[in-house]
Design an enzyme around this catalytic site. Structure first.
Site, PDB file in Angstrom:
ATOM      1  N   THR A 185       0.862  -1.189   0.000  1.00  0.00           N
ATOM      2  CA  THR A 185       0.000   0.000   0.000  1.00  0.00           C
ATOM      3  C   THR A 185       0.897   1.237   0.000  1.00  0.00           C
ATOM      4  OG1 THR A 185      -0.265  -0.265   2.401  1.00  0.00           O
ATOM      5  CG2 THR A 185      -2.055  -1.062   0.994  1.00  0.00           C
ATOM      6  N   ASN A 236       0.367  10.666   5.794  1.00  0.00           N
ATOM      7  CA  ASN A 236      -0.890  10.336   6.447  1.00  0.00           C
ATOM      8  C   ASN A 236      -1.919  11.451   6.357  1.00  0.00           C
ATOM      9  OD1 ASN A 236      -0.743   7.564   7.869  1.00  0.00           O
ATOM     10  ND2 ASN A 236       1.277   8.467   8.141  1.00  0.00           N
ATOM     11  N   THR A 277      -0.853  -1.152   9.114  1.00  0.00           N
ATOM     12  CA  THR A 277      -1.558  -2.317   8.593  1.00  0.00           C
ATOM     13  C   THR A 277      -0.501  -3.310   8.146  1.00  0.00           C
ATOM     14  OG1 THR A 277      -3.304  -0.894   7.849  1.00  0.00           O
ATOM     15  CG2 THR A 277      -3.295  -3.074   6.922  1.00  0.00           C
ATOM     16  N   LYS A 309       3.855  -6.885   4.107  1.00  0.00           N
ATOM     17  CA  LYS A 309       3.614  -5.503   3.712  1.00  0.00           C
ATOM     18  C   LYS A 309       3.278  -4.706   4.958  1.00  0.00           C
ATOM     19  CE  LYS A 309       0.220  -3.467   3.264  1.00  0.00           C
ATOM     20  NZ  LYS A 309      -0.552  -2.522   4.182  1.00  0.00           N
ATOM     21  N   GLU A 311       6.743   4.629   7.098  1.00  0.00           N
ATOM     22  CA  GLU A 311       6.360   5.859   6.401  1.00  0.00           C
ATOM     23  C   GLU A 311       7.229   7.030   6.857  1.00  0.00           C
ATOM     24  OE1 GLU A 311       1.673   4.713   5.656  1.00  0.00           O
ATOM     25  OE2 GLU A 311       2.210   5.988   7.349  1.00  0.00           O
ATOM     26  N   THR A 369      -6.408  11.459  -0.181  1.00  0.00           N
ATOM     27  CA  THR A 369      -6.578  12.452  -1.246  1.00  0.00           C
ATOM     28  C   THR A 369      -5.871  12.009  -2.517  1.00  0.00           C
ATOM     29  OG1 THR A 369      -4.631  13.675  -0.493  1.00  0.00           O
ATOM     30  CG2 THR A 369      -6.769  14.304   0.416  1.00  0.00           C
TER      31      THR A 369
END
EC number: 2.3.1.35
Length: 405
Positions: free
Chosen positions: A152, A400, A189, A178, A276, A405
């Protein structure tokens, strides 16, 4: 930017386990976002799942079905099918039923998995329309493509393999995972799939993945958020010409355990390395605890502290923030005069205050590195725990803030 994470290594095929990838266009047209995995007849399957009370519809179904006969695992990205109530369960069942219809198995033999945005209806028709292409793509050599298909916000696919020989027979263990955000697995996740061609009784396999996950996936954290969709699955196809492992003992079991644990650890740490916005890979070691839980409490207090994580991003050796986190971890009757704290090999705090030998230059040199170890000595006992985490950067906030968007 992934920290110390390079291209995928060679991912050895596992006899009896095939993977197929296709595009449903769930979030973006043309993106490979559906992965079908086929287990040979007679395979054993075990798994550990999120403890989040709002667990996703596919988690509910997979938990119900995992101890039965399992032939297929169906994964979609781009939509978590979580927070969707009874319609979400019905949608998960529909996708399983369609795959079962196309492959001639019972729907209960299909386990569903989803990852992506929470709270949006699962686009069942899109997934159903992509299933035949994934089935047609099934191959034992598709591990790398599947590792990309389950991504993702990940920037790189994650996977590894181990092989060992027993009585002249080669046994393979290969796994992919992942995850990059909403990571504090508790079985964020996070999805993990590990397969071996060893033959293992389901009860032994379940204990193996539980223990393996507990020392790897359950010791990583990026942001402290436990996902609604966490799953880690272990599949044993039984294709290797060796006796079935029916007990958690003996040379064959021990060799398999080491290989599975190694794979779990590597793909779990890869999630942190690809966190991230991460610019640092951080190991938090807590030693000298009176019990394992207080070591974990201290470790997570440090790993989850926004003040420590932002100091790590800034390469600022603000050791007072580490002491504050240790002090608020809730360890009963904590004697701060016995606590020592190290950054790498540098003692920054001793007996509860700044170490007399410490200099800011020493601390800054350690904090400038990409891989940092924070070691805390509690002086209370013999227990130890290790947690892996990241820093907290501007990029994490941007990713995040813009996620939908």
């Amino acid at each position: 930017m992934a920290v110390g994470l390079g291209p995928l290594p060679a991912l050895h095929p596992v006899p009896g386990f095939e993977l197929g990838i296709s595009s449903a266009g769930i979030k973006r047209p043309g993106r490979k976002d559906v992965v079908v995995m086929r287990c040979a007849e007679g395979s054993s399957v075990a798994g550990v799942f999120t403890l989040n009370a709002f667990c996703a519809a596919p988690v509910i179904l997979a938990k119900q079905r995992v101890q039965g006969t399992v032939r297929y695992l169906l994964t979609n990205t781009g939509n978590a099918n979580a927070g969707t109530g009874e319609p979400g369960l019905a949608a998960a069942r529909r996708t399983c039923e369609k795959l079962a219809q196309l492959t001639g198995v019972d729907a209960s033999a299909v386990l569903p998995y989803s990852t992506g945005v929470i709270g949006e209806p699962l686009p069942v028709e899109k997934i159903e329309g992509a299933l035949q292409a994934a089935i047609d793509d099934l191959s034992v050599d598709n591990w790398a493509a599947a590792a990309t298909g389950i991504m993702t916000t990940d920037t790189l696919p994650k996977g590894t393999s181990r092989q060992f020989s027993h009585d002249g027979v080669t046994v393979t263990v290969t796994g992919i995972s992942k995850g990059a955000g909403m990571i504090r697995p508790n079985m964020a996740t996070m999805l993990g799939y590990i397969a071996t061609d060893a033959k293992v009784a389901q009860s032994v396999l379940q204990d193996l993945i539980r223990d393996g996950a507990n020392k790897s996936f359950n010791r990583i954290t990026i942001d402290g958020d436990t996902s609604t969709n966490d799953c880690c699955m272990l599949i044993a196809t039984g294709q290797a010409d060796l006796p079935e492992i029916t007990e958690a003992k003996g040379p064959l079991f021990e060799a398999l355990k080491k290989a599975v644990f190694d794979v779990c650890m590597e793909v779990a740490q890869a999630i942190v390395r690809d966190g991230e916005g991460a610019t640092k890979f951080v190991t938090v070691e807590v030693n000298g605890g009176g019990n394992h839980q207080e070591c974990l409490d201290v470790g997570y207090a440090v790993a989850h502290s926004p003040l420590i994580k932002t100091a790590l991003f800034a390469s600022d050796p603000n050791w007072g923030r580490i002491l504050a986190a240790v002090g608020r971890a809730g360890v009963p009757d904590l004697d701060v005069s016995k606590i020592d704290v190290f950054l790498g090999g540098v003692c920054i705090a001793s007996q509860g205050c700044r170490a007399t030998t410490y200099t800011e230059e020493q601390g800054s040199a350690v904090m400038a590195e990409e891989e940092i170890t924070i070691r805390i000595e509690l002086g209370r006992g013999d227990c130890s725990e290790t947690i892996w985490t990241t820093d907290l950067s501007h990029e994490y906030v941007k990713i995040n803030a813009e996620y939908r968007t």
